[in-house]
Design an enzyme around this catalytic site. Structure first.
Site, PDB file in Angstrom:
ATOM      1  N   ASP A  81      33.556 -63.787  63.145  1.00 32.32           N
ATOM      2  CA  ASP A  81      33.758 -62.420  62.656  1.00 32.32           C
ATOM      3  C   ASP A  81      34.049 -61.472  63.810  1.00 32.32           C
ATOM      4  O   ASP A  81      33.287 -60.543  64.103  1.00 32.32           O
ATOM      5  CB  ASP A  81      32.549 -61.941  61.856  1.00 32.32           C
ATOM      6  CG  ASP A  81      32.905 -60.774  60.933  1.00 32.32           C
ATOM      7  OD1 ASP A  81      34.095 -60.392  60.903  1.00 32.32           O
ATOM      8  OD2 ASP A  81      32.011 -60.256  60.257  1.00 32.32           O
ATOM      9  N   CYS A  84      33.543 -57.354  64.068  1.00 32.60           N
ATOM     10  CA  CYS A  84      32.532 -56.842  63.146  1.00 32.60           C
ATOM     11  C   CYS A  84      31.833 -55.638  63.767  1.00 32.60           C
ATOM     12  O   CYS A  84      31.577 -55.600  64.972  1.00 32.60           O
ATOM     13  CB  CYS A  84      31.513 -57.933  62.842  1.00 32.60           C
ATOM     14  SG  CYS A  84      30.308 -57.468  61.580  1.00 32.60           S
ATOM     15  N   ASN A 143      25.334 -59.621  55.336  1.00 31.01           N
ATOM     16  CA  ASN A 143      24.659 -58.333  55.515  1.00 31.01           C
ATOM     17  C   ASN A 143      25.610 -57.145  55.546  1.00 31.01           C
ATOM     18  O   ASN A 143      25.217 -56.047  55.922  1.00 31.01           O
ATOM     19  CB  ASN A 143      23.807 -58.361  56.795  1.00 31.01           C
ATOM     20  CG  ASN A 143      24.646 -58.622  58.045  1.00 31.01           C
ATOM     21  OD1 ASN A 143      25.855 -58.867  57.963  1.00 31.01           O
ATOM     22  ND2 ASN A 143      23.999 -58.593  59.194  1.00 31.01           N
ATOM     23  N   HIS A 144      26.857 -57.341  55.137  1.00 30.94           N
ATOM     24  CA  HIS A 144      27.823 -56.240  55.125  1.00 30.94           C
ATOM     25  C   HIS A 144      27.564 -55.308  53.936  1.00 30.94           C
ATOM     26  O   HIS A 144      27.076 -55.731  52.894  1.00 30.94           O
ATOM     27  CB  HIS A 144      29.245 -56.789  55.071  1.00 30.94           C
ATOM     28  CG  HIS A 144      29.631 -57.538  56.319  1.00 30.94           C
ATOM     29  ND1 HIS A 144      30.767 -58.308  56.410  1.00 30.94           N
ATOM     30  CD2 HIS A 144      29.018 -57.623  57.529  1.00 30.94           C
ATOM     31  CE1 HIS A 144      30.845 -58.838  57.619  1.00 30.94           C
ATOM     32  NE2 HIS A 144      29.790 -58.436  58.312  1.00 30.94           N
ATOM     33  N   PHE A 145      27.941 -54.027  54.090  1.00 27.23           N
ATOM     34  CA  PHE A 145      27.652 -53.046  53.040  1.00 27.23           C
ATOM     35  C   PHE A 145      28.458 -51.774  53.256  1.00 27.23           C
ATOM     36  O   PHE A 145      29.010 -51.538  54.328  1.00 27.23           O
ATOM     37  CB  PHE A 145      26.158 -52.685  53.038  1.00 27.23           C
ATOM     38  CG  PHE A 145      25.676 -52.070  54.338  1.00 27.23           C
ATOM     39  CD1 PHE A 145      25.871 -50.715  54.614  1.00 27.23           C
ATOM     40  CD2 PHE A 145      25.025 -52.839  55.291  1.00 27.23           C
ATOM     41  CE1 PHE A 145      25.438 -50.154  55.808  1.00 27.23           C
ATOM     42  CE2 PHE A 145      24.581 -52.286  56.486  1.00 27.23           C
ATOM     43  CZ  PHE A 145      24.790 -50.939  56.745  1.00 27.23           C
ATOM     44  N   HIS A 246      30.447 -54.421  67.269  1.00 30.53           N
ATOM     45  CA  HIS A 246      29.326 -55.141  67.878  1.00 30.53           C
ATOM     46  C   HIS A 246      29.555 -56.654  67.962  1.00 30.53           C
ATOM     47  O   HIS A 246      28.618 -57.424  68.140  1.00 30.53           O
ATOM     48  CB  HIS A 246      27.998 -54.825  67.155  1.00 30.53           C
ATOM     49  CG  HIS A 246      27.970 -55.147  65.691  1.00 30.53           C
ATOM     50  ND1 HIS A 246      27.611 -54.216  64.742  1.00 30.53           N
ATOM     51  CD2 HIS A 246      28.241 -56.285  65.019  1.00 30.53           C
ATOM     52  CE1 HIS A 246      27.648 -54.768  63.546  1.00 30.53           C
ATOM     53  NE2 HIS A 246      28.024 -56.030  63.689  1.00 30.53           N
ATOM     54  N   ASN A 247      30.795 -57.081  67.853  1.00 31.98           N
ATOM     55  CA  ASN A 247      31.143 -58.496  68.009  1.00 31.98           C
ATOM     56  C   ASN A 247      32.474 -58.574  68.756  1.00 31.98           C
ATOM     57  O   ASN A 247      33.534 -58.610  68.135  1.00 31.98           O
ATOM     58  CB  ASN A 247      31.269 -59.156  66.644  1.00 31.98           C
ATOM     59  CG  ASN A 247      30.375 -60.355  66.477  1.00 31.98           C
ATOM     60  OD1 ASN A 247      29.311 -60.424  67.069  1.00 31.98           O
ATOM     61  ND2 ASN A 247      30.806 -61.315  65.682  1.00 31.98           N
ATOM     62  N   HIS A 302      22.174 -53.401  67.580  1.00 34.46           N
ATOM     63  CA  HIS A 302      23.113 -53.002  66.518  1.00 34.46           C
ATOM     64  C   HIS A 302      22.425 -52.759  65.190  1.00 34.46           C
ATOM     65  O   HIS A 302      23.069 -52.367  64.214  1.00 34.46           O
ATOM     66  CB  HIS A 302      24.202 -54.054  66.355  1.00 34.46           C
ATOM     67  CG  HIS A 302      23.787 -55.299  65.621  1.00 34.46           C
ATOM     68  ND1 HIS A 302      22.614 -55.972  65.869  1.00 34.46           N
ATOM     69  CD2 HIS A 302      24.416 -55.993  64.623  1.00 34.46           C
ATOM     70  CE1 HIS A 302      22.534 -57.030  65.075  1.00 34.46           C
ATOM     71  NE2 HIS A 302      23.603 -57.066  64.310  1.00 34.46           N
ATOM     72  N   ALA A 304      18.301 -53.423  62.866  1.00 33.41           N
ATOM     73  CA  ALA A 304      16.904 -53.835  62.897  1.00 33.41           C
ATOM     74  C   ALA A 304      16.753 -55.289  63.306  1.00 33.41           C
ATOM     75  O   ALA A 304      15.785 -55.666  63.965  1.00 33.41           O
ATOM     76  CB  ALA A 304      16.271 -53.611  61.520  1.00 33.41           C
TER      77      ALA A 304
END
Length: 386
Positions: A81, A84, A143-145, A246-247, A302, A304
């Site tokens: 990814d 991301c 965990n995408h939203f 963050h990737n 990035h 929790a």
């Protein structure tokens, strides 16, 4: 470099690579994540390995980490990814406009292709069409939203005012990446070069980074279109305030050297502010990066970070909560996730305490908190229940 700061754990490393974990002893970090951090630090060319309070095990290398290399790049550290990240948008909605019960029933269609012309949208951003055009503007799984939020508390009014954001104004936070595009770039690279390290000045690196950079830009456009589609369903418009990847692998040049920063679940800390979200049941933090940057690989946590893996979260949450209970948060926010397993996997309890994560960053001298945001409406998918 030795440190007396209790919020920086430094490990002895026979190869003289600096291995740092920016987390207090009170912040639980799984042993496997620390082992992966240390193992990755032993790769050729690695000069610095940094873990953040959200550190947790990943595929081969830990999520919530950044690695600085010299002369060598490691595409496999990122996974598929590529690009991301998260993006924050301000809307023209204010708090009194919120109609959560009504909005939770809307068909946002963010798991389906955009009905308008994707190629035009891409061309306006100097991106060419690919076989993945139909995925642009879709969130993806895991965990995408897309999340509608309201300002909870302002702690630094001077810095907050720089955003041009009203305290009553609603914002949207989007977390998504390059969908299948990034995976295809990694797969092509692995087929040609077996996933090994490559010299940064080689043709193989040039070829990979060309695809990598395209995927990073595509992912940013994807977050923009997700926000556009999300707020349009609410009858509103959105304007991007910040986008943080963050990737990625980033070239960092100083007066006398060039290094490569590999971020795996670690956001670049080179902008005026960064958003660090919790779970759908906790606050998100708007923070200002401070400090020298180099000591923490110019990066920050990035989010929790996961406390439990997906399988464990499913088992634990099924025993404790019904679907209806997880569709509304302790803050009164609504959650749209009609895929039962995903609803359990992404339950708030599956994540670490975001307050502890941000506090560790602040105590280590890496951030100061500007404001917090509270989730109102979290969108993941309208897929039918299984």
């Amino acid at each position: 470099m030795k440190t007396d700061n209790p919020f920086i754990q430094q490990f002895n490393n026979p190869s003289a690579v600096a291995v740092r974990l920016f987390a207090s002893a009170q912040n639980w970090i799984e042993g496997e994540a620390v082992r992966q951090l240390y193992a990755t630090a032993k790769l050729d060319g690695v000069r610095q390995a940094v873990g953040f309070p959200d550190l947790h095990p990943g595929k081969g290398s830990p999520v919530g980490s950044a690695f600085v290399t010299e002369g060598i790049i490691y595409p496999h550290l990122l996974g598929g990814d590529i690009g991301c990240g998260m993006a924050l948008f301000k809307t023209d909605l204010v708090r009194r406009d919120a109609k959560l019960d009504h909005w939770a029933k809307l068909q946002f269609e963010l798991e389906h292709p955009w009905a308008q012309c994707v190629s035009d949208f891409l061309a306006e951003r100097d991106l060419e069409s690919t076989e993945f055009d139909t995925a642009l503007g879709t969130i993806g799984g895991g965990n995408h939203f897309a999340e509608l939020q309201t300002v909870q508390k302002v702690l630094d009014a001077v810095e907050f005012d720089k955003l041009g954001l009203g305290k009553q104004q609603l914002v949207v936070l989007v977390h998504s990446g390059s969908r299948g595009l990034g995976e295809s770039i990694l797969r092509t690279h692995v087929e040609q070069h077996f996933g090994d390290a490559i010299q940064a000045d080689s043709f193989a690196a040039e070829e990979y980074l060309r695809g990598h950079d395209f995927a990073v830009r595509w992912a940013k456009a994807n977050r923009e279109l997700i926000a556009k589609r999300f707020v349009a369903t609410l009858g509103a418009e959105a304007e991007c305030l910040w986008d943080g990847c963050h990737n990625s692998i980033t070239r960092c040049e100083s007066e006398d050297e060039v290094v490569w920063v590999h971020r795996k679940g670690a956001v670049a800390a080179e902008s005026g502010f960064v958003v660090i979200p919790g779970s759908r049941g906790s606050l998100s933090y708007l923070v200002k990066p401070i400090g020298d940057g180099e000591s923490h690989a110019w990066s920050l946590a990035h989010g929790a970070g996961r406390k439990w893996g997906c399988s464990e979260a499913r088992l634990r949450m099924r025993e404790r909560f019904s679907v209806a209970e997880l569709a509304q948060t302790g803050f009164g926010g609504r959650v749209i996730c009609e895929e039962r397993d995903l609803l359990y996997e992404e339950a708030p309890a599956a994540y670490k305490n975001i307050e502890a994560v941000v506090q560790d960053l602040a105590d280590a001298g890496l951030v100061s908190v500007i404001a917090t945001f509270r989730p109102l409406l979290t969108y993941k998918t309208r897929k039918a229940l299984r």
